[in-house]
Design an enzyme around this catalytic site. Structure first.
Site, PDB file in Angstrom:
ATOM      1  N   ILE A  93      -2.219  -7.782   8.009  1.00 29.37           N
ATOM      2  CA  ILE A  93      -1.006  -7.240   8.242  1.00 29.37           C
ATOM      3  C   ILE A  93      -1.413  -5.447   7.170  1.00 29.37           C
ATOM      4  O   ILE A  93      -2.014  -5.666   6.640  1.00 29.37           O
ATOM      5  CB  ILE A  93      -1.523  -8.473   6.574  1.00 29.37           C
ATOM      6  CG1 ILE A  93       0.195  -8.833   6.017  1.00 29.37           C
ATOM      7  CG2 ILE A  93      -2.269  -8.141   5.655  1.00 29.37           C
ATOM      8  CD1 ILE A  93      -0.005  -9.740   4.786  1.00 29.37           C
ATOM      9  N   SER A  94       0.596  -5.708   7.429  1.00 24.06           N
ATOM     10  CA  SER A  94       0.507  -4.149   7.104  1.00 24.06           C
ATOM     11  C   SER A  94       0.766  -3.875   6.123  1.00 24.06           C
ATOM     12  O   SER A  94       0.857  -4.167   5.189  1.00 24.06           O
ATOM     13  CB  SER A  94       1.990  -3.332   8.531  1.00 24.06           C
ATOM     14  OG  SER A  94       1.680  -3.771   9.092  1.00 24.06           O
ATOM     15  N   GLN A  95       0.544  -2.560   5.733  1.00 20.16           N
ATOM     16  CA  GLN A  95       0.136  -1.818   4.446  1.00 20.16           C
ATOM     17  C   GLN A  95       2.109  -1.993   3.687  1.00 20.16           C
ATOM     18  O   GLN A  95       2.519  -2.013   4.610  1.00 20.16           O
ATOM     19  CB  GLN A  95      -0.165  -0.541   3.921  1.00 20.16           C
ATOM     20  CG  GLN A  95      -0.040   0.078   3.275  1.00 20.16           C
ATOM     21  CD  GLN A  95       0.558   1.840   3.289  1.00 20.16           C
ATOM     22  OE1 GLN A  95       0.433   2.385   4.445  1.00 20.16           O
ATOM     23  NE2 GLN A  95      -0.312   2.781   2.613  1.00 20.16           N
ATOM     24  N   PRO A  96       1.659  -2.813   2.128  1.00 19.38           N
ATOM     25  CA  PRO A  96       3.368  -2.944   1.989  1.00 19.38           C
ATOM     26  C   PRO A  96       4.124  -1.359   1.875  1.00 19.38           C
ATOM     27  O   PRO A  96       5.019  -2.249   2.147  1.00 19.38           O
ATOM     28  CB  PRO A  96       2.851  -3.466   0.198  1.00 19.38           C
ATOM     29  CG  PRO A  96       1.835  -3.683   0.369  1.00 19.38           C
ATOM     30  CD  PRO A  96       0.853  -3.075   1.594  1.00 19.38           C
TER      31      PRO A  96
ATOM     32  N   ARG B 263       3.578 -11.879  -0.726  1.00 17.29           N
ATOM     33  CA  ARG B 263       2.493 -11.750   0.061  1.00 17.29           C
ATOM     34  C   ARG B 263       1.305 -12.109  -0.021  1.00 17.29           C
ATOM     35  O   ARG B 263       0.613 -12.263   1.202  1.00 17.29           O
ATOM     36  CB  ARG B 263       2.319 -10.212  -0.181  1.00 17.29           C
ATOM     37  CG  ARG B 263       1.207  -9.512   0.573  1.00 17.29           C
ATOM     38  CD  ARG B 263       1.810  -7.983   0.792  1.00 17.29           C
ATOM     39  NE  ARG B 263       0.544  -6.944   0.998  1.00 17.29           N
ATOM     40  CZ  ARG B 263       0.794  -5.716   2.375  1.00 17.29           C
ATOM     41  NH1 ARG B 263       1.722  -6.365   2.945  1.00 17.29           N
ATOM     42  NH2 ARG B 263      -0.071  -5.823   2.705  1.00 17.29           N
TER      43      ARG B 263
END
Ligand code: SAH
Length: 214
Positions: free
Chosen positions: A61-64, A35
């Site tokens: 970038i989205s939250q994991p 990531r």
């Protein structure tokens, strides 16, 4: 950063398993994608935190956890085809690729599409990135086993369901209140009927019309 694998392991344990994601193939994919290489160098140290991060052009970038949850809802088997709408950094696409899916991803901002394509290529993720806002002239025909929308949708667009193969699944953060969405999972059964279920509340950047740049 040489210790990223232990950071990834910890992210999976503390952010993803802790919130109830159980699919071992999803957890393994989340452990395997670097990531930190999907964000700007200045943000690398923060890449594994429990949060979305800026990627330029006012996008994130989205939250994991959200990436893992949406991937789990898609219920992918290896070799299935997936269409993503909203490439952004390319991270979600890489996770889908790590699940063994054949991934096509659309991005409306040319500079993001270009940098994601280059990054995915460089890391060996075989993803077809298309500069497209999903309008009829620039979208792929399908069918796809999965469709995943990674921007906040004001409404369900008919073509998303239209490109689903029989047995296919659509996952989309659909607006349910001002500034807030809820994940909708739509399954198309083998008779072509839809089965809709509602999942997590969430907050995504907006799905927008029109291509930018290029
Ligand atoms: N999946 C991404 C995060 C997506 S952020 C990741 O893993 O990094 C949402 C992205 O959707 C942004 O890059 C935005 O430019 C893009 N987007 C918004 N509306 C779109 C549309 N109609 N078609 C394609 N991409 C769109």
């Amino acid at each position: 950063m040489t210790q990223w694998r232990s950071l990834a392991e910890r992210m999976v344990r503390e952010q993803i398993v802790a919130r109830g994601v159980r699919s071992e193939s999803v957890l393994e994919a989340m452990r395997s994608v670097p990531r930190h290489l999907f964000v700007d160098e200045a943000l690398r140290e923060s890449a594994w935190i429990d949060s979305p991060l800026p990627i330029g052009e006012d996008q994130t970038i989205s939250q994991p956890y959200m990436v893992a949850r949406m991937t789990e809802l898609l219920g992918l088997a290896r070799g299935e085809t997936v269409l993503e709408i909203g490439t952004g950094s390319g991270y979600q696409a890489a996770v889908l690729c790590a699940m063994g899916a054949k991934v096509t991803s659309l991005e409306r901002i040319a500079s993001l599409a270009d940098s994601a394509r280059e990054r995915l290529d460089g890391l060996g993720f075989d993803v077809r990135v298309i500069w497209s806002d999903g309008s009829p002239e620039s979208r792929p025909a399908g069918p796809f086993d999965g469709v995943i929308v990674t921007a906040a949708a004001p409404e369900l667009e008919e073509w998303w369901s239209g490109v689903l193969a029989p047995g296919g699944r659509l996952v989309v953060p659909l607006s349910v209140m001002p500034g807030g969405q809820r994940l909708l999972l739509r399954k198309m059964n083998l008779r072509g009927e839809y089965e809709d279920t509602w999942h997590d509340y969430c907050r995504f950047v907006p799905l927008l019309k029109g291509r930018k740049g290029g």
